[in-house]
Design a protein around this motif. Structure first.
Motif, PDB file in Angstrom:
ATOM      1  N   ARG A   1      20.412  11.142 -45.041  1.00  0.00           N
ATOM      2  CA  ARG A   1      19.558  10.170 -44.360  1.00  0.00           C
ATOM      3  C   ARG A   1      19.717  10.301 -42.842  1.00  0.00           C
ATOM      4  NH1 ARG A   1      20.140   4.207 -46.712  1.00  0.00           N
ATOM      5  NH2 ARG A   1      19.234   5.260 -48.515  1.00  0.00           N
ATOM      6  N   ALA A   2      20.954  10.552 -42.396  1.00  0.00           N
ATOM      7  CA  ALA A   2      21.216  10.646 -40.960  1.00  0.00           C
ATOM      8  C   ALA A   2      22.511  11.414 -40.730  1.00  0.00           C
ATOM      9  CB  ALA A   2      21.337   9.247 -40.352  1.00  0.00           C
ATOM     10  N   LEU A   3      22.655  11.959 -39.528  1.00  0.00           N
ATOM     11  CA  LEU A   3      23.893  12.579 -39.077  1.00  0.00           C
ATOM     12  C   LEU A   3      24.320  11.844 -37.810  1.00  0.00           C
ATOM     13  CD1 LEU A   3      22.945  16.369 -39.336  1.00  0.00           C
ATOM     14  CD2 LEU A   3      24.226  15.001 -40.996  1.00  0.00           C
ATOM     15  N   ARG A   4      25.615  11.799 -37.591  1.00  0.00           N
ATOM     16  CA  ARG A   4      26.116  11.083 -36.418  1.00  0.00           C
ATOM     17  C   ARG A   4      27.431  11.699 -35.972  1.00  0.00           C
ATOM     18  NH1 ARG A   4      27.702   4.806 -36.976  1.00  0.00           N
ATOM     19  NH2 ARG A   4      28.997   4.799 -35.126  1.00  0.00           N
ATOM     20  N   TRP A   5      27.649  11.787 -34.669  1.00  0.00           N
ATOM     21  CA  TRP A   5      28.956  12.192 -34.127  1.00  0.00           C
ATOM     22  C   TRP A   5      29.724  10.923 -33.811  1.00  0.00           C
ATOM     23  CZ3 TRP A   5      30.607  17.076 -34.233  1.00  0.00           C
ATOM     24  CH2 TRP A   5      29.669  18.104 -34.316  1.00  0.00           C
ATOM     25  N   ILE A   6      30.942  10.836 -34.304  1.00  0.00           N
ATOM     26  CA  ILE A   6      31.760   9.651 -34.029  1.00  0.00           C
ATOM     27  C   ILE A   6      33.090  10.073 -33.416  1.00  0.00           C
ATOM     28  CG2 ILE A   6      30.704   8.289 -35.879  1.00  0.00           C
ATOM     29  CD1 ILE A   6      33.440   8.728 -37.417  1.00  0.00           C
ATOM     30  N   THR A   7      33.697   9.138 -32.706  1.00  0.00           N
ATOM     31  CA  THR A   7      35.016   9.375 -32.120  1.00  0.00           C
ATOM     32  C   THR A   7      36.082   8.753 -33.020  1.00  0.00           C
ATOM     33  OG1 THR A   7      34.960   7.314 -30.883  1.00  0.00           O
ATOM     34  CG2 THR A   7      34.044   9.280 -29.788  1.00  0.00           C
TER      35      THR A   7
ATOM     36  N   ILE B   1      34.507  19.148 -36.417  1.00  0.00           N
ATOM     37  CA  ILE B   1      34.951  18.495 -35.191  1.00  0.00           C
ATOM     38  C   ILE B   1      34.526  19.340 -34.003  1.00  0.00           C
ATOM     39  CG2 ILE B   1      36.997  17.816 -33.855  1.00  0.00           C
ATOM     40  CD1 ILE B   1      38.303  17.025 -36.516  1.00  0.00           C
ATOM     41  N   SER B   2      33.960  18.669 -33.016  1.00  0.00           N
ATOM     42  CA  SER B   2      33.580  19.326 -31.771  1.00  0.00           C
ATOM     43  C   SER B   2      34.157  18.494 -30.642  1.00  0.00           C
ATOM     44  CB  SER B   2      32.055  19.399 -31.666  1.00  0.00           C
ATOM     45  OG  SER B   2      31.688  20.000 -30.433  1.00  0.00           O
ATOM     46  N   GLY B   3      35.092  19.070 -29.897  1.00  0.00           N
ATOM     47  CA  GLY B   3      35.764  18.300 -28.862  1.00  0.00           C
ATOM     48  C   GLY B   3      36.518  17.152 -29.498  1.00  0.00           C
ATOM     49  N   SER B   4      36.177  15.918 -29.139  1.00  0.00           N
ATOM     50  CA  SER B   4      36.864  14.756 -29.708  1.00  0.00           C
ATOM     51  C   SER B   4      35.956  13.971 -30.644  1.00  0.00           C
ATOM     52  CB  SER B   4      37.357  13.844 -28.589  1.00  0.00           C
ATOM     53  OG  SER B   4      36.250  13.419 -27.803  1.00  0.00           O
ATOM     54  N   SER B   5      34.925  14.662 -31.181  1.00  0.00           N
ATOM     55  CA  SER B   5      33.982  13.979 -32.077  1.00  0.00           C
ATOM     56  C   SER B   5      33.922  14.656 -33.439  1.00  0.00           C
ATOM     57  CB  SER B   5      32.575  13.981 -31.467  1.00  0.00           C
ATOM     58  OG  SER B   5      32.557  13.244 -30.274  1.00  0.00           O
ATOM     59  N   LEU B   6      33.675  13.833 -34.454  1.00  0.00           N
ATOM     60  CA  LEU B   6      33.570  14.272 -35.834  1.00  0.00           C
ATOM     61  C   LEU B   6      32.144  14.041 -36.309  1.00  0.00           C
ATOM     62  CD1 LEU B   6      34.857  14.946 -38.714  1.00  0.00           C
ATOM     63  CD2 LEU B   6      35.125  12.459 -38.939  1.00  0.00           C
TER      64      LEU B   6
ATOM     65  N   GLY C   1      23.680  28.118 -35.679  1.00  0.00           N
ATOM     66  CA  GLY C   1      22.702  27.228 -36.290  1.00  0.00           C
ATOM     67  C   GLY C   1      22.498  25.965 -35.467  1.00  0.00           C
ATOM     68  N   THR C   2      21.576  25.142 -35.933  1.00  0.00           N
ATOM     69  CA  THR C   2      21.251  23.880 -35.271  1.00  0.00           C
ATOM     70  C   THR C   2      21.327  22.767 -36.303  1.00  0.00           C
ATOM     71  OG1 THR C   2      19.741  25.045 -33.793  1.00  0.00           O
ATOM     72  CG2 THR C   2      19.516  22.656 -33.905  1.00  0.00           C
ATOM     73  N   LEU C   3      22.102  21.737 -36.006  1.00  0.00           N
ATOM     74  CA  LEU C   3      22.279  20.631 -36.947  1.00  0.00           C
ATOM     75  C   LEU C   3      20.964  19.943 -37.276  1.00  0.00           C
ATOM     76  CD1 LEU C   3      25.478  18.845 -35.643  1.00  0.00           C
ATOM     77  CD2 LEU C   3      25.140  19.796 -37.925  1.00  0.00           C
TER      78      LEU C   3
END
Length: 133
Positions: A101-107, A16-21, A93-95
């Motif tokens: 297949r993909a990464l995504r930040w979600i709220t 979690i970073s701020g309000s995103s997962l 590090g860097t994501l």
């Protein structure tokens, strides 16, 4: 004394970073490909949950993390395998999706919109709370 084989533990990280997962889209196996999950992997013999999760997230995502508190309850994947989640914080590090297949930040509002790996659905309530919902 029990002769049962010891359970395989699989660890997953709720980054979690701020309000995103951070969520990761599986590329394999075929029956889970395209579904979203908390990234992680198997704990090796002699490894702690925390060490395994840090290693797996470095391998899969290219990031260094500090592992925090447990998230929710263990989820049984099969009779000998349990899935366990922890809150994690990125420390370096860097994501990059090395294994997905993909990464995504979600709220928090998007938690219910994803097509989750079935086991990870067990933690949606805890994830909602962790994201401030």
């Amino acid at each position: 004394m029990s002769n049962q084989p010891s359970n395989q533990i699989v660890v997953a990280g709720a980054l979690i970073s701020g309000s995103s997962l951070l969520v990761a889209q599986r590329d394999r196996p075929a029956d889970l490909a395209g579904l979203w999950e908390l990234p992680g992997g198997k704990v090796a013999a002699g490894e702690t949950d925390e060490a395994a999760l840090a290693r797996e997230l470095h391998e899969e995502l290219g990031v260094a993390v500090s592992v925090g508190v447990r998230l929710g309850e263990d989820v049984a994947l099969d009779p000998t395998t349990v899935l366990r989640a922890y809150l994690v914080t990125q420390t370096g590090g860097t994501l990059h999706p090395n294994d997905h297949r993909a990464l995504r930040w979600i709220t928090e509002a998007e938690l219910d919109d994803l097509t989750w790996v079935p086991a990870d659905r067990a933690w949606l309530g805890e994830l909602r709370r962790a994201l401030g919902g």
